[in-house]
Motif scaffolding. Structure first.
Motif, PDB file in Angstrom:
ATOM      1  N   LYS A   1      85.756  35.806 -42.317  1.00 21.52           N
ATOM      2  CA  LYS A   1      86.507  35.664 -43.564  1.00 21.52           C
ATOM      3  C   LYS A   1      87.442  34.471 -43.485  1.00 21.52           C
ATOM      4  O   LYS A   1      87.410  33.585 -44.334  1.00 21.52           O
ATOM      5  N   SER A   2      88.197  34.426 -42.408  1.00 21.24           N
ATOM      6  CA  SER A   2      89.233  33.389 -42.369  1.00 21.24           C
ATOM      7  C   SER A   2      88.643  32.011 -42.089  1.00 21.24           C
ATOM      8  O   SER A   2      89.104  31.017 -42.630  1.00 21.24           O
TER       9      SER A   2
ATOM     10  N   ASP B   1      83.027  42.733 -50.017  1.00 23.51           N
ATOM     11  CA  ASP B   1      84.485  42.865 -50.118  1.00 23.51           C
ATOM     12  C   ASP B   1      85.094  41.680 -50.869  1.00 23.51           C
ATOM     13  O   ASP B   1      86.111  41.819 -51.544  1.00 23.51           O
ATOM     14  N   SER B   2      84.463  40.524 -50.720  1.00 19.63           N
ATOM     15  CA  SER B   2      85.001  39.320 -51.359  1.00 19.63           C
ATOM     16  C   SER B   2      84.599  39.243 -52.832  1.00 19.63           C
ATOM     17  O   SER B   2      85.062  38.363 -53.551  1.00 19.63           O
TER      18      SER B   2
ATOM     19  N   ASP C   1      86.791  32.518 -46.832  1.00 15.74           N
ATOM     20  CA  ASP C   1      88.004  32.147 -47.561  1.00 15.74           C
ATOM     21  C   ASP C   1      88.045  30.649 -47.865  1.00 15.74           C
ATOM     22  O   ASP C   1      88.729  30.216 -48.792  1.00 15.74           O
TER      23      ASP C   1
ATOM     24  N   LEU D   1      81.165  41.997 -45.759  1.00 13.53           N
ATOM     25  CA  LEU D   1      82.230  41.018 -45.960  1.00 13.53           C
ATOM     26  C   LEU D   1      82.110  40.351 -47.327  1.00 13.53           C
ATOM     27  O   LEU D   1      83.105  40.201 -48.052  1.00 13.53           O
TER      28      LEU D   1
ATOM     29  N   ARG E   1      84.087  40.465 -38.703  1.00  9.14           N
ATOM     30  CA  ARG E   1      84.204  40.222 -40.145  1.00  9.14           C
ATOM     31  C   ARG E   1      85.454  39.409 -40.474  1.00  9.14           C
ATOM     32  O   ARG E   1      85.402  38.440 -41.228  1.00  9.14           O
ATOM     33  N   GLN E   2      86.561  39.815 -39.896  1.00 17.05           N
ATOM     34  CA  GLN E   2      87.823  39.127 -40.211  1.00 17.05           C
ATOM     35  C   GLN E   2      87.762  37.651 -39.837  1.00 17.05           C
ATOM     36  O   GLN E   2      88.262  36.796 -40.559  1.00 17.05           O
ATOM     37  N   HIS E   3      87.128  37.386 -38.712  1.00 16.21           N
ATOM     38  CA  HIS E   3      87.012  35.990 -38.280  1.00 16.21           C
ATOM     39  C   HIS E   3      86.166  35.199 -39.281  1.00 16.21           C
ATOM     40  O   HIS E   3      86.529  34.087 -39.676  1.00 16.21           O
TER      41      HIS E   3
ATOM     42  N   GLU F   1      84.853  44.899 -37.200  1.00 16.38           N
ATOM     43  CA  GLU F   1      86.006  44.472 -38.004  1.00 16.38           C
ATOM     44  C   GLU F   1      86.528  43.106 -37.527  1.00 16.38           C
ATOM     45  O   GLU F   1      86.830  42.230 -38.343  1.00 16.38           O
TER      46      GLU F   1
END
Lengths: 688, 688
Positions: free
Chosen positions: A349-350, A406-407, A354, A403, A345-347, A342
């Motif tokens: 994403k940002s 999800d996007s 994104d 990821l 993935r979050q890293h 997680e």
């Protein structure tokens, strides 16, 4: 302990002995149409299927049809646990050939070899591979997959069990000329050092059918976005935002197709190990940079080496999840732990998605012993280093794919190591090895390992080689020039720009055909690129079928001619439409700008006019059906929005292609709720 | 299970996780003077020491002297069990070099490599070796031995533990030119897939001292009978008794030295797999044949491939002890079971030794995956195939050595695979690989693996190569021509007979010196042939020290000159006595009949006049002391009866060699209760 007290330790070795019992017949469950499963001992919770989080594509498997009768005599398949090894024994017939056993760089029939399948950077041999998929496909029309993340040894028709009824007669080497150094064996034996292992059996009736079932059982093949089928160019290591922009502008100015720009380690503030953040020096405004390229309809793919520098913002949050050992002093997160996954993935994403990043190149997950963690490295989940090595690239693909899912945007990327179970991941494998013939063999064998292969062009010793390599690159899963090390451009060899441009344009020209082939991979499990062993049991590794109807026979620098074996039926030259032969071996002498491509009799190949971007086809783009041969022409075309996952909700179209009695092209919707991108239909007839 | 019921099996993988704890400091026991032992986990009962039934040579170890202080910082040595792996971690200093890690065919310093040590026929690489001894010797003057029969992986200064204080600074590859692809590691890590492993540490202070302690701890090096140091000739595959006799007679008629005749598979009634009985056709009267050769003072060595044909008389009695798999359809007895070993010994006694056979050549115990049993083969003792493969050659040596010990006669033979713990076995390794440079490297690295190597000559593409190969053969542990395949004779290359004869005669000439070197191996653990790394830390693998005082620099066909690095001190040409240099690298251009041999300043080399048999030196044979250089000359000479084990009861002699003030040679008994074979002492002075 007294001096020499250890003498007592030097005792005679074990005197234990027990009569050997024969291995037990395996018990099989039919777990999907045409798919059986058996288990030896207690299987590992972590295995290739679970690492890839693979789920069967149920409907697609049903469409393949049910099969009642197992494709082999199950009573002859056995399993046992032997002193720490779990062993499977699958019977073989005397005239059976075996294909697959990973992304091999040489040869076709694997029977008669022993394969210690390990994840590694390919450097010769048959054991250490970028995709050591423990899957084999029999010429008799079935496939066997050993679902284990352990290093596995496969004895492909090697080894004779004492007293096995299938053993040949023992001969005297002294006097009998029929003596054989390797007596035929009646089985494949596979073993892991583990408490157990799961085995899957996929029915045919053809080898291709069996492979389809394997791919569908793993979820179906990847369906990349349409732009990913355009041309990719990776810029030099330390290129800055400005330099990248200048480079892409030059592609346009010179009219060379380009869809994807790949950034190499220099996009990060530091690398090997990486910071996973943008270099403020080279990319002071990542969002602006990405937007500018995006406005120009270019996608950006980011390199990463998935080992974390202490200075990275990922380091502290991931700290509880690091392995005992480092790679280039970078920490190795244990992605089997959901919390670690997680964070990763979050890293991404940002910092990437994104901002508009389209995908990743996951480098050095394959190995090289002196670089990677040792086999005995400890991971917090309790998985040892040798197993983690088999699947690290798979785990990383899984998280990035999740990821992007999800996007809501599809991705396509590169990875240097994959394995069984990973068919659905939209990543192609690449390698630092650079032998052109091996690259072509890699193209053919990737499908047999449930993976894709990017035969990228990087450099050449002369213009001829550059052209021939680019011609191969555009006929692999990703068409890429990788200039990370030396900054080579498509036009770097003066006098050879045109044949290179022609090859790159050809990639765009066949986009509808190619996208359809990928859709066949996704929906039907049929690999985009098909080894001759899947086509008609041939053993050639220097020619292959691209999609249903185009036979590719790459040329190699330094050769003026080559042999091409045509499968059954009549075949026609792609460019001229001339008949070249009928199920025979021909010799061709293609000019430098020509890739030997041959089309099946009666094929209708959907193409478009060359353009610079595959990703920006306008609604109504004219489609050109190239018609070959002397039979009633037919073809298939797949289409969807090319970007999102709407196809999963039925927003796609399968068309039958044909020509009506007036010679006009016809697209007949066969399936799906999607509309079509294409407009006017032109027929280019090479029919005789 | 219902269709698709297995979906539940496709769950997310393990979510277990536990913080990693650092490995534990190892606890060491001093188990002999200068020898420490530590254990990780629970060691296997079957290990290299137990497989070889090795027992420390207590007195010899004591003579080496005691050492109080361990040679490394033991507080930095750690061990752990990681998910099925037992791991040892031994610290390294930054400037340390590592030698050994098996019978390697390339290179010297092993630091920076990963070694997956496996028994196999050498076919390139560093992992699969004829002697995968897990022993390394540090340039800092100590040695480490991992006592396990498991396949083992050794990370020789490779791999960085997260947070290890010895790690170098992490650098940015993008910008820092000092970035390294392989950051230095502060340890050797070794791992096996096993519940545990034993580790031994041997003190120096020099690398040679450490190796001596290893060899003595394994019982001391082999002491062959004197005849074994003569010339060996293996006859063609299907030679009959008559043909063998004719061949040996031709050696005598042509005056080429010969002590041992090797019979190849054709002596057996059938082979691959073997019957283990004489061929009635080719050898109708084995006892008569052996007696006739024996009367001619020739010894007979028998080939065998230790896998049993169903028609062999060994088959039925051994049946309860066979492994699950065969080799060439031959059954594989489990020699760890005493009853099986006893049957094998008894058969060899009655069929071979009782008739006068002098020893054996144990073929194909090394492997080749497609020939041997699989890694997962089951053996009745419960030892899995992969471990049995590591030690099968060791077990076979052990049983034959036991048999000869019981018979009171020493033997010397050949084996194609050995391992750690086996120093005392009188067998030299050989291989079908045939690269001359690799053979010379094998000569140098054998000692570092606690084994011996026979760089036999078999064939050559021209006379020059034949001469150069024979010159190497006579300077290895066994001087052998192996004509099994093509019947080559020493005189097969017209015009090149004389340099070949000269080389073979040289072997006999240095017999006293060579026998003394073997005695040093046995009594002191000092290898007969010494790699430069043991001499002065050099990394050359194309030159070596034979015994204490002769530097050998073999020539290779196609070269007219070569470089030789002279160790510290002055060196003199063996033939001419001329000074060649002083601790420098020289270039030599030896004529075809000349082996570049150099003698240490002040050395006294004991030699004899050339003769045809090494095994029949008469009491009173004159000894010739070759004196070199400009220092007070001295030398050593060992002697015993050359045949029996009486030396173990003190019936041996060590002499100091010197020259008195009148220039006469003097032999001064230093140790032992034996008499001397030698009579008149001549001094041949090359002193300046």
């Amino acid at each position: 302990m007294t001096l020499f007290g250890i003498v007592t330790a030097f005792m005679a070795i074990s005197t234990l002995s027990a009569p050997l019992s024969p291995p037990k017949t395996l018990q099989w469950d039919r777990v999907a149409p045409g798919v059986w499963r058996a288990t030896i001992g207690r299987k590992d919770k972590l295995n290739l299927i679970s690492a890839a989080a693979a789920r069967p594509a149920k409907d697609a498997l049903k469409k393949q049809g049910d099969v009642e009768t197992p494709p082999i005599d199950l009573s002859l398949a056995s399993g046992e646990n032997v002193a720490g090894h779990a062993v499977a024994r699958i019977p073989l017939l005397p005239d059976e050939k075996l294909y697959g056993l990973g992304l091999q760089m040489h040869g076709s029939d694997r029977r008669g070899g022993v394969y210690h399948l390990r994840m590694d950077h390919y450097s010769g041999g048959k054991d250490r591979l970028h995709a050591p998929t423990p899957l084999y496909i029999s010429s008799k029309g079935y496939a066997v997959f050993f679902n284990t993340a352990r290093p596995i040894s496969i004895y492909a028709g090697v080894g004779n069990r004492l007293g096995s009824p299938g053993n040949p007669k023992s001969r005297d080497r002294n006097t009998d000329p029929a003596w054989e150094a390797q007596p035929a064996s009646d089985a494949v034996e596979a073993s892991v050092q583990a408490p157990g292992m799961e085995v899957f059996l996929f029915a045919g009736p053809t080898p291709m059918d069996a492979l389809r079932r394997y791919n569908l059982f793993c979820g179906g093949g990847a369906l990349p976005p349409r732009w990913a089928l355009g041309f990719w160019h990776r810029v030099p290591l330390e290129a800055s935002a400005e330099e990248v922009t200048r480079e892409t502008e030059e592609f346009d100015r010179r009219s060379f197709p380009l869809d994807v720009v790949g950034l190499e380690p220099g996009w990060q503030s530091r690398s090997y190990p990486g910071s996973f953040v943008w270099s403020e020096k080279r990319f002071p405004d990542p969002a602006g940079f990405l937007k500018k390229l995006g406005d120009d309809n270019l996608r950006v793919n980011l390199w990463e080496n998935p080992y974390v520098a202490e200075s990275s913002p990922l380091y502290t949050p991931l700290k509880p999840f690091f392995a005992s050992h480092t790679v280039w002093l970078g920490a190795v997160p244990d992605l089997t732990i959901p919390k670690a996954a997680e964070i990763v993935r979050q890293h991404h994403k940002s910092v990437g998605i994104d901002l508009g990043v389209s995908g990743y190149k996951i480098d050095e997950v394959d190995g090289v012993d002196v670089w990677l963690w040792p086999d005995h490295a400890a991971f917090p989940s309790g998985i040892p280093g040798d197993q983690m090595r088999q699947i690290y690239g798979v785990l990383w693909q899984r998280e990035l794919e999740t990821l992007f899912e999800d996007s809501g945007k599809r991705t396509f990327g590169l990875v240097r190591g994959s394995n069984g179970g990973a068919s659905r991941f939209p990543f192609a494998i690449y390698s630092d090895t650079y032998d052109h013939r091996e690259y072509v063999t890699g193209i053919t064998s990737a499908g047999l390992a449930g993976v894709m292969w990017c035969a990228e062009a990087r450099s050449a010793s002369n213009g001829e080689e550059w052209v021939r390599r680019m011609q191969t690159a555009v006929l692999s899963h990703i068409a890429q020039l990788n200039a990370w090390a030396d900054g080579t451009k498509p036009w770097s060899f003066p006098g050879y720009e045109e044949p290179v441009k022609k090859a790159m344009q050809f990639r765009i020209e066949i986009l509808p055909y190619l996208y359809t082939a990928f859709a066949q991979y996704h929906y039907q499990g049929t690999p985009v690129i098909r080894a001759m062993s899947l086509v008609d049991g041939g053993d050639e590794t220097d020619q292959y079928l691209l999609g249903d109807d185009i036979l590719v026979a790459p040329m190699f620098a330094g050769t003026k001619s080559r042999k091409v074996r045509l499968p059954h039926g009549e075949w026609f030259d792609y460019e001229t439409g001339k008949r070249v032969g009928d199920g025979e071996t021909i010799e061709v002498t293609p000019a430098l700008d020509k890739i030997p491509l041959f089309v099946r009799n009666g094929a209708l190949i959907p193409t478009i006019a060359p353009q610079l971007r595959a990703g920006t086809l306008r609604k109504g783009t004219p489609i050109i059906l190239r018609s070959y041969g002397n039979q009633t022409p037919h073809g298939a075309l797949y289409d969807d929005d090319g970007e999102t996952f709407a196809y999963r909700k039925g927003r796609y179209s399968w068309f039958d292609l044909s020509i009506d009695k007036d010679g006009r092209g016809v697209m007949t919707k066969r399936e799906g709720d999607g509309s079509s991108l294409y407009g006017a239909i032109t027929v280019q007839s090479f029919a005789r």
